[in-house]
Motif scaffolding. Sequence first.
Motif, mmCIF file in Angstrom:
data_model
loop_
_atom_site.group_PDB
_atom_site.id
_atom_site.type_symbol
_atom_site.label_atom_id
_atom_site.label_comp_id
_atom_site.label_asym_id
_atom_site.label_seq_id
_atom_site.Cartn_x
_atom_site.Cartn_y
_atom_site.Cartn_z
ATOM 1 N N GLY A 97 -37.703 4.497 15.206
ATOM 2 C CA GLY A 97 -36.697 3.759 14.448
ATOM 3 C C GLY A 97 -36.927 3.865 12.955
ATOM 4 O O GLY A 97 -35.979 4.074 12.183
ATOM 5 N N VAL A 98 -38.175 3.733 12.544
ATOM 6 C CA VAL A 98 -38.503 3.821 11.115
ATOM 7 C C VAL A 98 -38.227 5.230 10.595
ATOM 8 O O VAL A 98 -37.667 5.412 9.507
ATOM 9 N N ALA A 99 -38.611 6.240 11.366
ATOM 10 C CA ALA A 99 -38.381 7.623 10.952
ATOM 11 C C ALA A 99 -36.889 7.897 10.786
ATOM 12 O O ALA A 99 -36.454 8.510 9.799
ATOM 13 N N ALA A 100 -36.091 7.437 11.750
ATOM 14 C CA ALA A 100 -34.644 7.643 11.677
ATOM 15 C C ALA A 100 -34.035 6.867 10.511
ATOM 16 O O ALA A 100 -33.088 7.333 9.873
ATOM 17 N N ALA A 176 -28.502 2.264 6.156
ATOM 18 C CA ALA A 176 -29.460 3.266 6.640
ATOM 19 C C ALA A 176 -29.883 2.957 8.070
ATOM 20 O O ALA A 176 -30.023 3.863 8.899
ATOM 21 N N SER A 177 -30.072 1.676 8.377
ATOM 22 C CA SER A 177 -30.435 1.287 9.739
ATOM 23 C C SER A 177 -29.288 1.562 10.703
ATOM 24 O O SER A 177 -29.508 1.998 11.840
ATOM 25 N N ARG A 178 -28.076 1.290 10.273
ATOM 26 C CA ARG A 178 -26.907 1.555 11.119
ATOM 27 C C ARG A 178 -26.814 3.043 11.433
ATOM 28 O O ARG A 178 -26.602 3.437 12.592
ATOM 29 N N ARG A 179 -26.976 3.871 10.421
ATOM 30 C CA ARG A 179 -26.927 5.321 10.625
ATOM 31 C C ARG A 179 -28.050 5.764 11.561
ATOM 32 O O ARG A 179 -27.860 6.659 12.410
ATOM 33 N N ALA A 180 -29.214 5.169 11.410
ATOM 34 C CA ALA A 180 -30.360 5.530 12.243
ATOM 35 C C ALA A 180 -30.083 5.242 13.716
ATOM 36 O O ALA A 180 -30.332 6.083 14.593
ATOM 37 N N LEU A 181 -29.557 4.068 14.003
ATOM 38 C CA LEU A 181 -29.291 3.683 15.386
ATOM 39 C C LEU A 181 -28.218 4.575 16.014
ATOM 40 O O LEU A 181 -28.315 4.949 17.189
ATOM 41 N N VAL A 182 -27.209 4.937 15.219
ATOM 42 C CA VAL A 182 -26.156 5.832 15.716
ATOM 43 C C VAL A 182 -26.753 7.192 16.070
ATOM 44 O O VAL A 182 -26.467 7.763 17.141
ATOM 45 N N MET A 183 -27.588 7.720 15.191
ATOM 46 C CA MET A 183 -28.199 9.023 15.429
ATOM 47 C C MET A 183 -29.138 9.001 16.638
ATOM 48 O O MET A 183 -29.146 9.932 17.458
#
Length: 234
Positions: A97-100, A176-183
């Motif tokens: 999660g942190v990396a994404a 950035a967190s939203r984009r990470a979770l989507v990816m």
Amino acid sequence: MGYYYWDPTYILVVIGAVICMIASARVKGTFNKYSQLRSMSGMNGAQVAQRVLQAAGIYDVQVRHVSGSLTDHYDPRTKTVNLSDPVYNATSVAALGVAAHECGHAIQHAKSYAPLSIRSALVPIANFGSMLAWPVILIGLLFNTRSSGLIIDIGILLFSAAVLFQLVTLPVEFDASRRALVMLRTQGILADDELRYTRRVLKSAALTYVASAAAAILQLLRIILITNGRRRDD
């Protein structure tokens, strides 16, 4: 001088510090908890970062390892995603999660995400303002001249720039967190039940920025109360 160092408005500083300490403890506790949960994909943080960047069509950003714990960050100047010891080689849902999330900032940069551009522009102003605000305000308070009020206002304006930086940071981090979770979901890196845990890690991390913004606002309120009290006395 004792009045200014022991005035009741210090309670605002204490409240801000407590909020920040609670948020910091929470993010560390949440990260440590889900660092024990290995992802089913078996990918580590560095591999996930590369996967997310490629999926976003970004090929000019490097993934690097940096020392420390939770020192992860994206550097737009060098176009590098920097992952810390508990993230780079780790395979936990927290690490992925942190990396994404850091790759989310790289995606923002590539897409010229407006809040990120504004925050980047505010960095030198915020650093300058936070460094000089109190000295300027103290000069205005200590020297009773016709220009004292103007000097104090300049100091408040300088500190306000630092507060503005904290406020602009909020949408940048949440996005950035939203984009990470989507990816993580669309690339099949984490399953839905794993994403639930990752979301908790990213949410707790975001709360540290909320706490910092709240502390900055309380500090600004304290400055205004102190300076207004001095002006009434004059």
